[in-house]
Design a protein around this motif. Structure first.
Motif, short mmCIF file in Angstrom:
data_model
loop_
_atom_site.label_atom_id
_atom_site.label_comp_id
_atom_site.label_asym_id
_atom_site.label_seq_id
_atom_site.Cartn_x
_atom_site.Cartn_y
_atom_site.Cartn_z
N UNK A 353 0.85 -1.20 0.00
CA UNK A 353 0.00 0.00 0.00
C UNK A 353 0.88 1.24 0.00
N UNK A 354 1.46 1.61 -1.15
CA UNK A 354 2.37 2.76 -1.16
C UNK A 354 1.68 4.11 -1.01
N UNK A 355 0.36 4.18 -1.22
CA UNK A 355 -0.34 5.46 -1.17
C UNK A 355 -0.95 5.76 0.19
N UNK A 356 -0.75 4.88 1.16
CA UNK A 356 -1.24 5.18 2.50
C UNK A 356 -0.34 6.22 3.16
N UNK A 357 -0.79 6.74 4.31
CA UNK A 357 0.00 7.77 5.00
C UNK A 357 1.37 7.23 5.39
N UNK A 358 1.41 5.99 5.86
CA UNK A 358 2.71 5.39 6.22
C UNK A 358 3.55 5.13 4.98
N UNK A 359 2.90 4.71 3.88
CA UNK A 359 3.62 4.48 2.64
C UNK A 359 4.22 5.77 2.09
N UNK A 360 3.47 6.88 2.19
CA UNK A 360 4.00 8.17 1.74
C UNK A 360 5.13 8.64 2.65
N UNK A 361 5.02 8.32 3.94
CA UNK A 361 6.08 8.68 4.87
C UNK A 361 7.39 7.98 4.50
N UNK A 362 7.26 6.77 3.94
CA UNK A 362 8.46 6.02 3.55
C UNK A 362 9.25 6.70 2.44
N UNK A 363 8.62 7.63 1.71
CA UNK A 363 9.31 8.32 0.62
C UNK A 363 10.15 9.49 1.10
N UNK A 364 9.98 9.88 2.33
CA UNK A 364 10.74 11.00 2.86
C UNK A 364 12.20 10.62 3.03
N UNK A 365 13.11 11.58 2.81
CA UNK A 365 14.55 11.25 2.80
C UNK A 365 15.04 10.58 4.08
N UNK A 366 14.64 11.13 5.24
CA UNK A 366 15.16 10.58 6.49
C UNK A 366 14.66 9.15 6.72
N UNK A 367 13.40 8.91 6.42
CA UNK A 367 12.84 7.56 6.56
C UNK A 367 13.51 6.60 5.59
N UNK A 368 13.74 7.05 4.37
CA UNK A 368 14.41 6.19 3.39
C UNK A 368 15.82 5.83 3.85
N UNK A 369 16.50 6.81 4.42
CA UNK A 369 17.85 6.54 4.91
C UNK A 369 17.82 5.52 6.05
N UNK A 370 16.88 5.68 6.99
CA UNK A 370 16.81 4.76 8.12
C UNK A 370 16.48 3.35 7.65
N UNK A 371 15.52 3.23 6.73
CA UNK A 371 15.13 1.89 6.25
C UNK A 371 16.27 1.25 5.48
N UNK A 372 16.91 2.02 4.61
CA UNK A 372 18.02 1.46 3.83
C UNK A 372 19.18 1.07 4.76
N UNK A 373 19.45 1.91 5.74
CA UNK A 373 20.54 1.60 6.67
C UNK A 373 20.22 0.36 7.49
N UNK A 374 18.97 0.25 7.94
CA UNK A 374 18.58 -0.93 8.71
C UNK A 374 18.68 -2.19 7.87
N UNK A 375 18.26 -2.07 6.62
CA UNK A 375 18.34 -3.24 5.73
C UNK A 375 19.79 -3.65 5.48
N UNK A 376 20.66 -2.65 5.31
CA UNK A 376 22.06 -2.97 5.05
C UNK A 376 22.74 -3.55 6.29
N UNK A 377 22.39 -3.04 7.45
CA UNK A 377 22.93 -3.61 8.68
C UNK A 377 22.47 -5.07 8.86
N UNK A 378 21.23 -5.33 8.48
CA UNK A 378 20.74 -6.71 8.54
C UNK A 378 21.52 -7.60 7.57
N UNK A 379 21.87 -7.05 6.39
CA UNK A 379 22.68 -7.78 5.43
C UNK A 379 24.06 -8.10 6.00
N UNK A 380 24.66 -7.14 6.69
CA UNK A 380 25.96 -7.40 7.31
C UNK A 380 25.85 -8.45 8.41
N UNK A 381 24.71 -8.45 9.14
CA UNK A 381 24.48 -9.48 10.15
C UNK A 381 24.40 -10.85 9.51
N UNK A 382 23.74 -10.93 8.35
CA UNK A 382 23.68 -12.21 7.63
C UNK A 382 25.07 -12.67 7.21
#
Length: 566
Positions: A353-382
């Motif tokens: 659901x990309x058009x929901x309020x939370x989905x739109x929030x995901x497009x903001x720069x700071x949120x994108x950075x946090x999600x991408x960083x979290x994902x990459x840290x999880x990759x390093x954990x793997x």
């Protein structure tokens, strides 16, 4: 007398007449009338000067174009005294202007410049040199390449520059430093010093803030491009590096000064989003920040670090999280921890659901950075779990704690088969991540273009990381096929200890490449830490240190090779 003790040879004083240096024509001694004439000009005595010039025109008793021991003529004296009436009288009475126009520009005498330009337009004939070009080069104050526009640009005089540009004066672009045309070769052979000084004079004129403001429709872009050209010239002509770097700083300061004139966020947004190839920016549109990206590409550090730009970037960065910067450290830690832990949920929600309020929030720069960083840290954990064979250790603990004797026996028997094993579950997850990285880099290369992609040095690290992982995958496939073929022919080969494997076994090489790829993966953390105001500058220091280490290594290696050759 006796014999001469020896014959003394006279020195050879023959001189090649072609190489004789011509001495300049020094000023002639002044007569009494000429001294009275120059003194009257200096004192501003109009009636006396008019009477002397009229008498000189009739009797021809002295030279009205005479100069004093300092090389100053009557017009030069009038210009130094900023006596416009005297200068006008001298022009009317037929005194030669010579390089008076350049002298008026040099002292910033605007009215005299207008007068002399009007006179030049009346007396100049097409195809003939201008008055300032007919002055003796050996006695002139100005170099032969100096023109009124270049000199006015050197003095950065707005009024005079506007007068000259309105009258059609132009400043040709200097030839490239590697230009091999006949004109450049001829001038370089005749006088290399004058040729280099002429190029510096042209670029000093081009870097004039007033000239850029008057002649360019996009002064900021002109300052960026000229700054980049001057940077390249500084490295091409090391002898003049100091002058070119000073002019580069002047261009950079011009862009910063223009940015200082912004009075509102709207004006700043219009400047930073300006793109000549697209329509003007309007309020409410997404900010592409084309001009800011251009500043980064041209290495305009002062422009990018300007407080106005940083304030705008901060507002864009924290968009969607109002008040986050004003929260306490504990509240920030709680919010960040929540986002980091729930990043898989946010990713799934954005895909569903990309058009929901939370989905739109995901497009903001700071949120994108946090999600991408979290994902990459999880990759390093793997990667850490795969390197430590966590699946096998976990299975061993579960079997030892809860398994039956038969299960324990089967597990230990299975661990003896070290060859011909397929990928584990965690390795499959790593493979999915690598596919995502490859897709991301390919999309970035396609969108931005190969040249822009290669400007970012971090892309080289990511390319090496992806290449190593691809090599690991290929070698693992080759090893699996090779080992399964060997096991089919002789089942006992599945239990060969690793110590007895061939040194160039594909699986061993794949594990080595996997370790190297993990190192490149961990280097991405340095890039992620650049957002921190304390760790970011340290990253720059680290990069410079690495460059110095590489230079030291190469120089040492080259010295060792030379010594070995000797």
């Amino acid at each position: 007398m006796g014999k001469d003790q020896g014959t003394k040879k006279e020195p050879d004083v023959s001189i090649d007449m072609k190489k004789i240096i011509q001495m300049p024509n020094l000023p002639k001694p002044l007569t009494t009338d000429e001294k009275k004439y120059l003194v009257a000009v200096e004192r501003g005595d109009l009636p006396t000067v008019r009477r002397i010039l009229q008498r000189a025109g009739k009797k021809k008793n002295f030279d009205v174009n005479c100069v004093d021991p300092l090389g100053r003529g009557s017009m030069s004296i009038a210009i130094d005294g900023e006596n416009l009436e005297m200068l006008e009288l001298l022009v009317i009475m037929g005194v030669k202007t010579k390089d008076s126009l350049l002298q008026a520009i040099n002292v910033g005498f605007v009215e005299a410049v207008e007068l002399l330009l009007e006179h030049e337009e009346l007396v100049h004939k097409d195809g003939e040199p201008y008055s300032w070009e007919m002055v003796d080069v050996n006695t002139s104050v100005f170099t032969p390449d100096m023109t009124p526009l270049i000199l006015a640009a050197h003095r950065n005089n707005y009024e005079i520059l506007k007068i000259l540009l309105d009258r059609g004066a132009t400043l040709p672009m200097p030839h490239d430093v590697r230009c091999g045309c006949a004109e450049c070769i001829k001038e370089s052979d005749e006088d290399p010093l004058r040729f280099s000084a002429s190029r510096i004079n042209q670029y000093r004129a081009l870097a004039s803030p007033c000239l850029i403001a008057l002649s360019s429709s996009d002064p900021i872009l002109t300052a960026f491009e000229l700054s980049w050209d001057l940077r390249n010239l500084a490295f091409s002509e090391q002898e003049s590096k100091t002058e070119y770097m000073e002019l580069r700083r002047q261009c950079q300061q011009l862009a910063v000064s223009l940015l200082d004139q912004t009075r509102s966020s709207h004006e700043l947004a219009v400047i930073l989003n300006h793109d000549p190839e697209n329509p003007p920016y309007e309020d409410g549109e997404p900010m592409k920040l084309a001009r800011l990206e251009l500043a980064i590409a041209y290495k305009q550090k002062k422009f990018v670090a300007h407080p106005n730009i940083q304030q705008l970037l901060a507002s864009i960065w924290y968009e969607g999280l109002p008040g986050f910067r004003r929260k306490s450290l504990l509240q920030k830690a709680i919010d960040l921890g929540t986002i980091v832990v729930l990043f898989p949920f946010y990713c799934m929600l954005y895909m569903i659901a990309p058009n929901t309020s939370t989905g739109k929030l995901m497009r903001k720069p700071f949120m994108k950075f946090l999600i991408h960083s979290s994902s990459y840290l999880f990759f390093l954990l793997l990667l850490i779990l795969v390197s430590q064979r966590a699946e096998i250790h976990l299975e061993e603990i579960l079997v030892a704690s809860f398994g039956s004797d038969a299960q324990k026996l089967a597990f230990y028997e299975d661990q003896k088969n070290q060859r011909g094993n397929g990928p584990m579950i965690l390795e499959c997850f790593v493979g999915f991540y690598v596919l995502g990285f490859i897709w991301e880099e390919t999309a970035e290369m396609w969108t931005e273009g190969i040249r822009k992609y290669l400007r970012n040095m971090w892309n080289f690290i990511e390319f090496m990381r992806n290449s190593l992982y691809i090599g690991v995958f290929v070698l693992r496939v080759v090893a699996y096929i090779q080992q399964r073929t060997q096991i089919a022919a002789d089942p006992a080969t599945a239990c060969i200890p690793r110590e007895e494997w061939d040194a160039f076994d594909p699986q061993l090489i794949a594990e080595g490449l996997f370790a190297a790829a993990n190192v490149f993966s961990a280097l991405k953390l340095v890039h992620m830490f650049s957002i921190n105001p304390h760790l970011g500058p340290l990253q720059i220091s680290l990069g410079r240190m690495v460059i110095d280490i590489v230079k030291f290594f190469l120089s040492t290696h080259w010295s060792c090779l030379l010594l070995h050759a000797v």
